[in-house]
Structures are given as structure tokens and as C-alpha cells.
Design an enzyme around this catalytic site. Structure first.
Site, PDB file in Angstrom:
ATOM      1  CG  MET A  61      38.206 -14.959 -57.232  1.00  0.00           C
ATOM      2  SD  MET A  61      37.487 -14.342 -55.340  1.00  0.00           S
ATOM      3  CE  MET A  61      39.346 -13.277 -54.869  1.00  0.00           C
ATOM      4  NE  ARG A 101      42.827  -9.309 -51.195  1.00  0.00           N
ATOM      5  CZ  ARG A 101      41.554  -8.813 -50.804  1.00  0.00           C
ATOM      6  NH1 ARG A 101      40.676  -7.727 -50.708  1.00  0.00           N
ATOM      7  NH2 ARG A 101      40.426 -10.015 -50.344  1.00  0.00           N
ATOM      8  CB  SER A 120      48.273 -10.237 -54.053  1.00  0.00           C
ATOM      9  OG  SER A 120      47.336  -9.821 -53.634  1.00  0.00           O
ATOM     10  CE  LYS A 177      48.469 -13.731 -52.670  1.00  0.00           C
ATOM     11  NZ  LYS A 177      47.642 -13.338 -51.973  1.00  0.00           N
ATOM     12  CG  HIS A 198      46.595 -15.458 -61.261  1.00  0.00           C
ATOM     13  ND1 HIS A 198      46.208 -13.514 -60.985  1.00  0.00           N
ATOM     14  CD2 HIS A 198      45.368 -16.067 -60.783  1.00  0.00           C
ATOM     15  CE1 HIS A 198      45.291 -13.954 -60.800  1.00  0.00           C
ATOM     16  NE2 HIS A 198      44.782 -14.900 -59.852  1.00  0.00           N
TER      17      HIS A 198
HETATM   18  O1  PAF Z   1      42.507 -17.515 -54.890  1.00  0.00           O
HETATM   19  C1  PAF Z   1      41.667 -17.218 -54.924  1.00  0.00           C
HETATM   20  O2  PAF Z   1      41.565 -16.622 -56.350  1.00  0.00           O
HETATM   21  C2  PAF Z   1      39.879 -17.758 -54.390  1.00  0.00           C
HETATM   22  O3  PAF Z   1      40.015 -17.792 -53.350  1.00  0.00           O
HETATM   23  C3  PAF Z   1      39.478 -18.931 -55.503  1.00  0.00           C
HETATM   24  C4  PAF Z   1      40.221 -20.284 -55.350  1.00  0.00           C
HETATM   25  C5  PAF Z   1      39.220 -18.572 -57.172  1.00  0.00           C
HETATM   26  C6  PAF Z   1      38.300 -19.069 -55.202  1.00  0.00           C
HETATM   27  O4  PAF Z   1      37.192 -18.203 -55.258  1.00  0.00           O
END
Ligand code: PAF
Length: 285
Positions: free
Chosen positions: A30, A190, A188, A152, A37
Site C-alpha cells: 500500500m 504506520r 511499518s 509483521k 518492503h
Molecule cells: O499488507 C499490505 O500492505 C496490504 O494489506 C496488502 C497485502 C497490500 C493488501 O492491500
């Protein structure tokens, strides 16, 4: 790095990679990309996959519009991060393409019952229906692939694996270890929403997990200990659980073996989660 936004171009790109004999490694995100990531991009690259990352802030998995609006968005930085960490194709689909009926509800929902209703699902009703629905769509457009998720969001992986199994999807789910800052905080998107003092309080999550990893003991003692550590840092505890890592069924005290401890706490309105493998033993505290 190729950049796409339409479902048609994305489907064609993935299909042409497979036609050329390559395996597609899908990394759904997202955005607000961080080193967690990047570790997924790198894992896919290391496996020899063509790395296809998606960025889509999926409104269907937010049960609170305030949370959706506050979700961090860092598009320029994301493009740079993706490029630096080996993403071959970055797809940023539009809301109109992903959910053409939005904000009206979409008729089709993928719901993985049982495991979606506990832990994160109990506090965020509908969250995992939104996750399963969007991930099913990402898989449908991408086609056969490996899909990389970070641990996570442990419950998310359990839900996605069950969906893949139930629907016989041609997707290999790869789970990758949690990436932490030097002081233990699980990375995260967030975390960007935390003030410095709130971030310091947030360290209690990883501290609580480390504590029960070293103290072992029965599940009830581990739960109580984690809750105590979070509350000492003035964290509003959503849950502090010890569960079976596949079924997510809470562990009872006469069980012995490896289980998963999962935590969620709210700090100044920001919800943080974390988890770790723990060993439960009967009768010791
Ligand atoms: O983990 C995330 O960022 C979201 O839940 C995902 C897997 C991209 C689905 O929107």
C-alpha cells in the site's frame, strides 16, 4: 523500471514474462515503502523472479475512514525505493480500475471465515474481507506467480494462504521475516504517524515479545506478561495472544511447543502490531 497503471497493461506484462519463461514475483503493497518492503523486493530478486510490485491503498480493508485518510502516502519516495531495490515493474492501479463501484459496495467479496474474525479481525470488522478481496484481485490480474508478504502482518499471511488453498490459486505464498529498526520496533508504514515519545512507547511491543521468548512458560503467563509490559508503557492493548500459527486457535496451558505470540496496541490513536515465534511450556512461569 517499467511503470503501469491499467489492469490490462499489468496483465499483459505478467503474461509476457511467463511466456518468456520467467517467473513473476508479486509484491503487493500500500506504498509508504520502507526497508521491510525492500526486503520483499530483494527476496523476490534473489529467487530469480521478475519483480512486480503493486501500490494500492485499498479502501475496502479500512473499517474507519479516518484511518484511511491518515494512511501515509509517499509516492515520489516510493518510486525511488522500488527502483533502488530491484523492482522491474511498478503498478499503481487507480481506484476506478480496482473498485469501479466504489464508494458503493462491490458485490463480490472474498471472505475467509473463522481465521478472519479473531485478533486483528475482531477489532477491525471487515478488514480481512477487504484484504482477501483485493489480494484475490491482484492474483487474478497477475496470474500464476510467487507472492511475497512480510511476517509483521502474520494473520494476513495465514488468511492469504487459506484463500490460496481453498480456491486452488496458482500462487506460491512466500513469507519473509519481520524487519526491525535497531531498537527493535517492527518496521511499518504506520510508524510515520508516531510522534517521537509515542514511538518510544511503541518499543514495548518488541520488548514484550522478547521477554516471553526468553521466559517461556505456559501460554496464560505469556499473555499476562505481554499485557503487563504494554500497559506499563501506557499502551491501550487490543490483544496480547498466543496461538497456533496455522489455525490461530488460542493456546491452552497444557500445550507444549512452538506457537505464535501476537500483539496489537493503540498509542495516541495509532494502531501498532507485532508478533514472534515463542515456545510454550506447561507449568513454568
Ligand atoms: O499488507 C499490505 O500492505 C496490504 O494489506 C496488502 C497485502 C497490500 C493488501 O492491500
Amino acid at each position: 523500471m517499467e511503470r503501469l497503471s491499467t489492469l490490462g497493461a499489468w496483465r499483459e506484462y505478467a503474461g509476457s514474462q511467463r511466456a518468456a519463461g520467467r517467473r513473476v514475483g508479486l509484491v503487493p503493497t500500500m506504498g509508504a515503502l520502507h526497508a521491510g518492503h525492500s526486503s520483499l523486493f530483494e527476496a523476490a530478486k534473489q529467487n530469480g523472479d521478475v519483480v512486480l510490485a503493486t501500490i494500492f491503498v485499498n479502501p475496502r480493508q479500512f473499517n474507519d475512514v479516518g484511518d484511511l485518510n491518515a494512511y501515509p502516502r509517499t509516492p515520489q519516495l516510493d518510486h525511488h525505493t522500488a527502483e533502488q531495490h530491484g523492482v522491474d515493474c511498478l503498478v499503481e492501479p487507480t481506484l476506478a480500475e480496482m473498485w469501479p463501484d466504489y464508494p458503493a459496495p462491490t458485490s463480490t467479496t472474498v471472505s475467509v471465515r473463522g481465521i478472519s474474525d479473531t485478533l486483528e479481525g475482531a477489532g477491525r470488522p471487515g478488514h480481512f474481507d477487504g484484504v482477501a478481496s483485493v489480494v484475490a484481485k491482484l492474483f487474478a490480474v497477475t496470474g500464476p506467480c510467487r507472492a511475497y508478504f512480510g511476517e509483521k502482518d502474520f494473520q494476513q499471511i495465514v488468511v492469504v494462504r487459506q484463500m490460496v488453498r481453498d480456491l486452488a490459486l496458482d500462487v506460491e505464498v512466500v513469507s519473509c521475516p519481520i524487519v526491525r529498526d535497531g531498537d527493535g520496533l517492527a518496521l511499518s508504514s504506520r510508524n510515520l504517524l508516531l510522534s517521537p515519545p509515542a514511538r518510544t512507547r511503541g518499543l514495548a511491543l518488541s520488548r514484550a515479545l522478547r521477554d516471553v521468548q526468553s521466559s517461556r512458560g505456559p501460554a496464560s503467563a505469556q499473555r499476562a506478561r505481554m499485557r503487563q509490559i504494554l500497559e506499563e508503557s501506557d499502551i491501550d492493548v487490543a490483544y496480547a495472544e498466543v496461538v497456533d500459527p496455522v489455525t490461530l486457535v488460542p493456546t491452552v496451558d497444557d500445550e507444549v511447543g512452538e506457537r505464535r505470540a501476537l500483539l496489537a496496541g493503540i498509542i495516541d490513536g495509532v494502531r501498532l502490531i507485532d508478533n514472534a515465534a515463542v515456545f510454550v511450556e506447561a507449568g513454568r512461569t
